[in-house]
Every structure is written in structure tokens, then in C-alpha cells.
Design an enzyme around this catalytic site. Structure first.
Site, PDB file in Angstrom:
ATOM      1  N   LYS A 126       0.867  -1.189   0.000  1.00  0.00           N
ATOM      2  CA  LYS A 126       0.000   0.000   0.000  1.00  0.00           C
ATOM      3  C   LYS A 126       0.895   1.226   0.000  1.00  0.00           C
ATOM      4  CE  LYS A 126      -4.490   0.776   0.259  1.00  0.00           C
ATOM      5  NZ  LYS A 126      -5.614  -0.116  -0.027  1.00  0.00           N
ATOM      6  N   ASP A 166      -6.936   4.285  -4.353  1.00  0.00           N
ATOM      7  CA  ASP A 166      -7.624   4.117  -3.069  1.00  0.00           C
ATOM      8  C   ASP A 166      -8.278   5.484  -2.834  1.00  0.00           C
ATOM      9  OD1 ASP A 166      -7.582   2.005  -0.665  1.00  0.00           O
ATOM     10  OD2 ASP A 166      -7.502   3.973   0.259  1.00  0.00           O
TER      11      ASP A 166
HETATM   12  N1  GLU Z   1      -7.277   0.141  -2.802  1.00  0.00           N
HETATM   13  C1  GLU Z   1      -8.024  -1.015  -3.141  1.00  0.00           C
HETATM   14  C2  GLU Z   1      -8.074  -1.953  -1.970  1.00  0.00           C
HETATM   15  O1  GLU Z   1      -8.148  -1.507  -0.845  1.00  0.00           O
HETATM   16  C3  GLU Z   1      -7.603  -1.653  -4.458  1.00  0.00           C
HETATM   17  C4  GLU Z   1      -6.179  -2.010  -4.597  1.00  0.00           C
HETATM   18  C5  GLU Z   1      -5.779  -2.451  -6.005  1.00  0.00           C
HETATM   19  O2  GLU Z   1      -6.599  -2.442  -6.889  1.00  0.00           O
HETATM   20  O3  GLU Z   1      -4.596  -2.824  -6.151  1.00  0.00           O
HETATM   21  O4  GLU Z   1      -8.093  -3.155  -2.089  1.00  0.00           O
END
Ligand code: GLU
Length: 445
Positions: A126, A166
Site C-alpha cells: 500500500k 484508493d
Molecule cells: N485500494 C483497493 C483496496 O483496498 C484496491 C487495490 C488495487 O486495486 O490494487 O483493495
């Protein structure tokens, strides 16, 4: 609590002072693992908990950029590669003033197990920044994204780390990040970011995937009680990407969405929210939700209320972490709510989850229920690698199957350990076992 579990959590807390969200996320997963420890002695012997809770790498960097008035602005950028046991780091980037290392670490940790649950060979990571997109011009957002990628590009790659969106990061931001990556590396490198616009190699249905997936999961869950979303009154917190498409799918399946929100307050519409208005406000105009009642007769804006204050059958927290407190859970239960499905990451506080479970309400944790977004990101990677573009219906069908599989895995482990309906337990155990096995197979690395 076993001594190994206790020792692992204590060591972690002393190594990560003032990281409450990260500790909250780890504690929930580790507590679920208690029954496995005696059964699988290798978890302790091979130091799996210690290894799984220490990020492989944590990158922090300065992001300097120039705003529209010519002033130099400085933000902090983050990218945490938590686990690559199952594949390249995969997870979104959050641009929000609340972002700090604690936030990124909790999200990256959750992502490990969520991504494992998808069964698609992606590790957990992340990133993000304390940059606040609110009120920024398009040019400012672009310059910030370019400055951010000028550092991040050293660390990402289709086999290494594949960021996505996100909170505060959607297709526009991904486009600017991709543009800068392309400029710096002289390679098109479609596979380095997901959540791209379709014209840049993005997948159809990626935008809808998290919200749709949460509702598919809810439908699976309700079906175990011979129930469905048809005719259900629902509330959805938030009004971003996840919330909007969650609400759309609820309506498609015959439910009614009575309330939504943003950081300024909540809207309540007894006739059912008109999502075209919310989409126009949020996706096009980037306006506040208090505009909604001006365009919709009979609806009201409540600056002080949360959506949990309005009576509903099913609640979907789709905004942000810890947004649903014990008091909110009490209010929901008093009003007859039978199920809570997390579209956001860790939106329900632990005491609220306990109460909901005690009162036999169904509860779906985000790492299972919101895995549809990252799952379709992995499908985007597959399409890019194979130079293919699947139709919306093809992607949506895969998404539905993946959510049904995740639901099956959760209930399998919940039943195996005689904890029926405990989706938190089922998701944590199912997600953990795959990662633990991979960590073990690699030897000590
Ligand atoms: N931010 C999204 C999550 O919390 C998607 C992450 C992504 O698509 O890599 O899963």
C-alpha cells in the site's frame, strides 16, 4: 491467549510505537489464529507470525511540487511492500491528509490477506501521501502526481510492485502517474499500475468492482439465511467510488438505498437515492453531498448525522477506517439491522464487531467483502500481460465467481473450527494459511 501470540503482539507493539491502526489490524488477524497454533507447530517454530507482521520494505520520500500560486509545497510519500510471498506487492495508494505510516501499514497488512483470498497470486502493499486533493486544481493534482512518481518509479514494476487507487486516487490520478512513469522510463509499461482508464489499458468493470463485489458478497451471505437484498432498506456510508457502485448494485438487486454521506454529513432520501445525481456531484463536479437535496425533492441533508442513525436492514460502511463505532452498532441493531458488509478497509471498530456478532447480525469484514477491487486489478494485469481486452460482462462474471469463492473459503474455515457465521475468523484463517505456506516454502529469506 497463547504465550507465542502474546509475545508476538508485545514485541510488535514495542517495535511500532504509536501505530494504533496497524496494531488493531494485526491483533484481529492474530487472535483469529489461536486455534491453529497448537495444530500447526511450524507457525511458531518457523517464526511465521514474526515474519508476516514485519514489512519487507517501507519507503518514505519527500514530494515537492509547486501550487497554482507559485508556492512550493512539501508532502510525504509512502510505499510499503508488506509481503511478496504470493506475488508482486499489490495495493492502492491513498491521497488524504490523514495519511501517515500507521495508516499505510495497516492497509498494507490487510491487503496481504485480502489479496491471498482472491486466489490470484498477488502480494500485499500500500502507499500514498498526506497530500489533500480537496480543492486542488487539475493542474495541481497533475504536478503532485508527477512529483510523486518521480521518486516512486525506482521501486515499482510489473513483477515487483503494482500500485493502484484508493481514497483520493482514481483513474485521473493513475493516468498522471502512468504518464510520468512513461516519461521517466521510456517504456509504456502498462502492467505497472492498475485502475487505468480503459483507453490506457485499464479493465472494464474495474471502477465498479469493489462496490459490486461487496454486494455480491452480501448476497451470498444473505442466501445462507434464505434471504436476499430484494426489498431491503440499505444505508451506504461514503459517496466515492466504492459507495456509488455498491449502491448501484444494491438497487439492481432490488434493494433501496436510503442514505449516503461524505465528510460534510449525510443525505437521506425516503424515495431511494438517485445515483445519477450522486454520480454527477461526485464523479463529475467533485462537489459536496449537501448539494443533493437541492436537486432532489423530498430528500434532506443532515450535517451532524451518520448514515447509521437512519433505520435500515443492511448497512454498508464504504467510507474509511473506524467509522462505525460501538454506539453506531447499537443504533443499527435497535433499528433492526440484520447485516453489516464492509466496503471500506477496517471501517468497523472491534467493539462494534463484537456486539453485532453477539446479536447474531451477519458481519462481513473488508478483507473478504471488498476484495473485488483488487481482484479486478489482478484481472487487469492478466489482460495487459496477454494483450487482451475482456468485455464488461466477462470481467463482471469473473468478479462474481471470485466473490462466491471467497465466501465459500470463509464459511469453510468458520465451519471447520465450529465458528459458524464468523466471517472475520474464516477470512483471517483462509487468507493466512496460503501466505504462511508460501513463507514456509521459501525457507528463511
Ligand atoms: N485500494 C483497493 C483496496 O483496498 C484496491 C487495490 C488495487 O486495486 O490494487 O483493495
Amino acid at each position: 491467549m497463547s504465550t507465542y501470540l502474546k509475545r508476538s503482539l508485545e514485541t510488535l507493539a514495542s517495535r511500532n510505537p504509536a501505530q494504533d491502526l496497524f496494531m488493531q489490524a494485526v491483533t484481529e488477524v492474530f487472535e483469529s489464529l489461536e486455534p491453529l497454533l497448537a495444530e500447526i507447530p511450524d507457525i511458531e517454530a518457523k517464526a511465521i507470525l514474526e515474519r508476516i507482521s514485519e514489512p519487507e520494505r517501507q519507503i518514505m520520500f519527500r514530494v515537492s511540487w509547486v501550487d497554482d500560486r507559485g508556492r512550493i509545497q512539501v508532502n510525504r510519500g509512502y510505499r510499503v511492500g508488506f509481503s511478496s510471498a504470493l506475488g508482486p506487492y499489490k495495493g492502492g495508494m491513498r491521497f488524504h491528509p490523514s495519511v501517515k505510516l500507521d495508516v499505510i501499514k495497516f492497509l498494507a497488512f490487510e491487503q496481504i490477506f485480502k489479496n491471498s483470498l482472491t486466489g490470484l497470486g498477488i502480494g500485499g502493499g500500500k502507499g500514498g501521501s498526506d497530500f489533500d486533493p480537496k480543492g486542488k486544481s487539475d493542474g495541481e493534482v497533475m504536478r503532485f502526481c508527477q512529483a510523486f512518481m518521480s521518486e516512486l518509479y525506482h521501486f515499482v514494476g510489473e513483477d515487483t510492485d503494482v500500485p493502484a487507487g484508493d481514497i483520493g486516487v482514481g483513474a485521473r490520478e493513475i493516468g498522471y502517474l502512468a504518464g510520468q512513469y512513461k516519461r521517466l522510463t521510456k517504456s509504456f509499461a502498462q502492467g505497472v499500475l492498475t485502475g487505468k482508464q480503459v483507453g490506457l489499458g485499464g479493465s472494464l468493470a474495474r471502477k465498479e468492482a469493489t462496490g459490486f463485489g461487496a454486494v455480491y458478497f452480501a448476497a451470498e451471505m444473505l442466501a445462507t439465511r434464505d434471504d436476499s437484498l430484494k426489498g431491503k432498506n440499505c444505508v451506504v456510508s461514503g459517496s466515492g467510488n466504492v459507495a456509488i457502485y455498491c449502491a448501484r448494485k444494491i438497487q439492481e438487486l432490488g434493494g433501496k438505498v436510503l442514505a449516503m454521506s461524505d465528510s460534510s454529513g449525510s443525505i437521506h432520501d425516503p424515495a431511494g437515492i438517485d445515483l445519477d445525481i450522486v454520480s454527477a456531484l461526485k464523479e463529475v463536479e467533485r462537489a459536496r453531498i449537501d448539494e443533493y437535496p437541492k436537486r432532489r425533492h423530498g430528500s434532506k441533508f443532515f450535517p451532524e448525522q451518520k448514515v447509521w442513525d437512519f433505520p435500515c436492514d443492511v448497512a454498508f460502511p464504504c467510507a474509511t477506517q473506524n467509522e462505525l463505532s460501538l454506539d453506531d452498532a447499537k443504533a443499527l441493531l435497535e433499528n433492526g439491522c440484520i447485516a453489516v458488509i464492509e466496503g471500506a478497509n477496517m471501517p468497523t471498530q472491534p467493539e462494534a464487531i463484537s456486539l453485532l456478532r453477539q446479536k447474531d447480525a451477519l458481519f462481513a469484514p473488508g478483507k473478504a467483502a471488498n476484495a473485488g477491487g483488487v481482484a479486478v486489478s489482478a484481472l487487469e494485469m492478466q489482460q495487459n500481460a496477454a494483450l487482451q481486452n475482456w468485455t464488461f460482462a466477462q470481467v463482471d462474471e469473473r468478479l462474481k465467481t471470485i466473490m462466491a469463492e471467497i465466501h465459500k473459503d470463509c464459511t469453510f474455515y468458520a465451519n471447520k473450527y465450529r465458528r459458524p457465521d464468523d466471517y472475520v475468523f474464516g477470512a483471517n484463517v483462509a487468507g493466512f494459511l496460503k501466505v504462511a505456506e508460501a513463507v514456509n516454502c521459501y525457507g528463511v529469506i
